[in-house]
Design an enzyme around this catalytic site. Structure first.
Site, PDB file in Angstrom:
ATOM      1  N   LYS A 195       0.855  -1.183   0.000  1.00  0.00           N
ATOM      2  CA  LYS A 195       0.000   0.000   0.000  1.00  0.00           C
ATOM      3  C   LYS A 195       0.895   1.239   0.000  1.00  0.00           C
ATOM      4  O   LYS A 195       1.451   1.613   1.023  1.00  0.00           O
ATOM      5  CB  LYS A 195      -0.912  -0.007   1.231  1.00  0.00           C
ATOM      6  CG  LYS A 195      -2.274   0.702   1.028  1.00  0.00           C
ATOM      7  CD  LYS A 195      -2.198   2.195   0.752  1.00  0.00           C
ATOM      8  CE  LYS A 195      -1.951   2.972   2.024  1.00  0.00           C
ATOM      9  NZ  LYS A 195      -1.977   4.465   1.746  1.00  0.00           N
ATOM     10  N   GLU A 270       9.318   1.298  11.069  1.00  0.00           N
ATOM     11  CA  GLU A 270      10.393   2.273  10.923  1.00  0.00           C
ATOM     12  C   GLU A 270       9.722   3.635  10.999  1.00  0.00           C
ATOM     13  O   GLU A 270       9.008   4.049  10.086  1.00  0.00           O
ATOM     14  CB  GLU A 270      11.116   2.066   9.586  1.00  0.00           C
ATOM     15  CG  GLU A 270      12.486   2.730   9.536  1.00  0.00           C
ATOM     16  CD  GLU A 270      12.427   4.119   8.939  1.00  0.00           C
ATOM     17  OE1 GLU A 270      12.414   5.093   9.732  1.00  0.00           O
ATOM     18  OE2 GLU A 270      12.384   4.228   7.714  1.00  0.00           O
ATOM     19  N   CYS A 304      13.362  10.846   7.788  1.00  0.00           N
ATOM     20  CA  CYS A 304      13.163  10.460   9.186  1.00  0.00           C
ATOM     21  C   CYS A 304      14.447  10.528   9.998  1.00  0.00           C
ATOM     22  O   CYS A 304      14.418  10.787  11.208  1.00  0.00           O
ATOM     23  CB  CYS A 304      12.558   9.062   9.265  1.00  0.00           C
ATOM     24  SG  CYS A 304      13.503   7.811   8.377  1.00  0.00           S
ATOM     25  N   GLU A 401       9.428  16.014  15.816  1.00  0.00           N
ATOM     26  CA  GLU A 401       9.835  15.805  14.433  1.00  0.00           C
ATOM     27  C   GLU A 401       9.003  16.720  13.529  1.00  0.00           C
ATOM     28  O   GLU A 401       7.778  16.635  13.502  1.00  0.00           O
ATOM     29  CB  GLU A 401       9.625  14.343  14.017  1.00  0.00           C
ATOM     30  CG  GLU A 401      10.107  14.073  12.607  1.00  0.00           C
ATOM     31  CD  GLU A 401       9.912  12.628  12.177  1.00  0.00           C
ATOM     32  OE1 GLU A 401      10.803  12.080  11.533  1.00  0.00           O
ATOM     33  OE2 GLU A 401       8.837  12.064  12.491  1.00  0.00           O
TER      34      GLU A 401
END
Length: 500
Positions: A195, A270, A304, A401
């Site tokens: 996906k 992750e 990331c 973040e």
């Protein structure tokens, strides 16, 4: 005709692919979503409609899972020998290499990133990732075990493919993240329902075509485009999926874990990061500044593991921060297909609002913001790189973040190792970190104390297929790349035979 499709650098193959109808790949065939719905795919460099793809939902996920289940349980895939899996993966890698320019153009159109980086980093490193895991198919197995119970025994372990795998990938590296998951899963002998992110589905769909062209059997790799809250959620919760692999935000990762509890499927994650970079006073400032700029601002900071918390010894703080800002201030911000573009747009208006919101909060909290202004490069979602000074550990820009081109620069006076490790570890995350010093004793001591899945010394990250990648704490579970990635897609079985 919109700017993206009309760009003079685009090949006719890329234009034709974007214009065509885009369905779901299920059991080796392309079809519309069962509902008939589609979703709009935007060009982030122009904020214009790029194309439409099928909007798969729970019913489509179920069809794809059934196809993957049949391919795993009753189809030919379980009978394909490891050497043949290797040949199929090599064929896929060769096809990706042959179509590298087209894949890079699609990635640039879809994500906005500079096409030169898309080719060199996203596409070619993905080719090498597939080849790397092709090499593992004949080398990854169990072992014999000497047991100590009374009697004579022959005991051994086997590594068996885990089964049907659901894989959900993000929009920042659409092709790369898909390959990071598909390659080890295929090497291990699993079947897949992929996906892609709804913002960036195009290279996943083109990859699906290349999978079929490579001769990988129907049902082994299925691609379902759709929204996360519908298709993604259905995949994570599906009772016939044996494992879910997710890359994305920590917030969504926690939802994936909850959805997976129904049948206790295996989960690898992750997730996010807020990576520290610690620069000691013996660092070569002129050499470090461009590298630190890349660590923080590559891919418009939508990485990331980006090095976004910069701690610099006070002796070189002013000089280094000025050189980092001078470096990024000279980058050309523009449309990804333009050859001289160094930094493209943010992925969406939503992400643009998120980044500018953090910058407004930083200014209100007393930080000095260099850059961070809306860019008039085009009508897309552009912003200039931002280097922040006078930041404090309590500020949201330091703790959360942001996933944008924002670097928080702070100074330190005391070079005591334990204190610096505490600063680096003052986060909920633990994905990556880096250290810059010529003193290897200092580097080894600090690297040992930092709680992160990857630590670079005089480099921020090394994107090699053999190096495991993943995080501590809320940066995720498990490791991608390297031998460790294969472990995510296998189960260990112990066999003990009594020879008496």
């Amino acid at each position: 005709m919109q700017r993206g499709i009309a760009h003079p650098s685009l090949s006719e193959a890329t234009r034709e692919f974007v214009r065509r109808a885009h369905g779901l790949l299920i059991d080796g065939k392309w079809s519309e979503a069962q509902s008939g719905r589609t979703l709009d795919v935007e060009d982030p460099g122009t904020a214009e409609l790029l194309t439409r793809v099928a909007a798969g939902e729970a019913a489509d996920i179920d069809r794809a899972v059934q196809a993957a289940r049949q391919a795993f349980d009753g189809g030919p895939w379980r009978r394909v020998k490891p050497a043949e899996r290797a040949r199929l993966l090599w064929k896929l890698a060769d096809l990706m290499h042959d179509h590298a320019d087209e894949l890079a153009q699609l990635e640039s159109l879809d994500n906005g990133k500079p096409v030169v980086f898309a080719r060199a980093v996203d596409v070619l490193s993905s080719v090498e990732m597939v080849r790397y895991f092709a090499g593992w198919t004949t080398k990854f197995g169990g072992e014999t075990v000497d047991v100590s119970v009374p009697g004579e025994w022959h005991a051994y372990t086997t590594r068996e493919p885990i089964g049907v795998v659901g894989q959900i990938v993000p929009w920042n590296y659409p092709l790369g993240m898909a390959v990071w998951k598909i390659a080890p899963a295929l090497a291990a002998g699993c079947t897949i329902v992929l996906k892609p992110a709804e913002q960036t589905p195009l290279t996943a769909l083109r990859l699906g075509e290349l999978v079929l062209e490579a001769g990988i059997p129907p049902g082994v790799v299925n691609v379902v485009t759709g929204y996360g809250e519908t298709a993604g959620a259905a995949l994570a919760a599906h009772p016939q999926v044996d494992k879910i692999a997710f890359t994305g935000s920590t917030e969504v990762g926690k939802l994936v874990v909850q959805a997976a509890l129904g049948n206790m499927k295996r989960v690898s994650l992750e997730l996010g990061g807020k990576s520290p970079v610690i620069v000691f006073p013996d660092t070569d400032v002129a050499k470090a500044a461009p590298a630190l700029a890349r660590a923080a601002f590559f891919n418009t900071g939508q990485v990331c593991s980006a090095g976004t918390r910069l701690y610099v010894h006070e002796r070189i703080y002013d000089e280094l921060v000025e050189q980092v800002y001078t470096e990024v201030a000279g980058w050309r911000i523009g449309y990804g297909l333009d050859a001289d573009t160094k930094m493209g747009p943010l992925i969406s208006a939503e992400q643009h609002a998120r980044v500018t919101g953090f910058l407004e909060a930083a200014r209100a909290d007393g930080a000095t913001v260099l850059g961070g202004a809306p860019s008039d490069a085009t009508r897309g979602h552009f912003i200039t790189p931002a280097v922040l000074k006078d930041t404090l550990p309590t500020m949201s820009v330091v703790r959360e973040e942001i996933f944008g081109p924002v670097l928080c620069a702070m100074s330190f006076r005391d070079s005591e190792i334990e204190r610096l490790a505490a600063i680096a570890n003052d986060t909920n995350y633990g994905l990556a970190a880096s250290i810059r010093t010529r003193d290897l004793s200092v580097a080894h001591k600090l690297a040992r104390r930092i709680k992160a899945g990857s630590v670079g010394v005089n480099v921020h990250s090394v994107p090699d297929p053999a190096l495991p990648f993943g995080g501590f704490r809320q940066s995720g579970w498990g490791r991608e790349r390297g031998r460790e990635a294969l472990e995510l897609y296998t189960e260990v079985k112990s066999v003990a035979i009594n020879l008496d």
